[in-house]
Design a protein around this motif. Structure first.
Motif: not given
Length: 118
Positions: A25-51
């Motif tokens: 959800m934090a990554a979604r918020y960052r993306a909605s604010q245009g912080s795509y690089a920060a959101a991408a990094a956060e989604y990467g961490e989420v992906f690792t945790a999901r695995l």
């Protein structure tokens, strides 16, 4: 931060899952604010945790991959985003079926990227 929690051997899967949900959800918020690089990094961490918590083809893992593809495209790498979307689409068709709303959403993103690359 999520990766630090995931690295702790005594962190339960439930704790990792809850933290991943919050980070998503934090990554979604960052993306909605245009912080795509920060959101991408956060989604990467989420992906690792999901695995760690789920299987690669779990709908939540696929949703995270879909968002990673979206961030790749937002960064201007349309071919890279399309490749990731295609992998997600294949998995979603197999797991959720071709008529599921998430499957259709991924297919629409592929069509959108194809138009942008034309």
């Amino acid at each position: 931060m999520l990766n630090s929690l995931s690295a702790l051997p005594d962190s339960s899967d439930e704790t990792i899952g809850a933290a991943a949900d919050a980070a998503y959800m934090a990554a979604r918020y960052r993306a909605s604010q245009g912080s795509y690089a920060a959101a991408a990094a956060e989604y990467g961490e989420v992906f690792t945790a999901r695995l760690r918590d789920l299987v690669p083809d779990h709908p939540s893992t696929l949703a995270t991959r879909h968002e990673i593809a979206r961030m790749i495209g937002a960064g201007g790498n349309y071919a890279g985003a399309e490749a990731e979307y295609r992998d997600v689409l294949t998995a979603r068709q197999r797991i959720l079926g071709p008529d599921h709303p998430d499957t259709r959403r991924t297919a629409r993103q592929i069509d959108f990227l194809a138009e942008r690359q034309a």
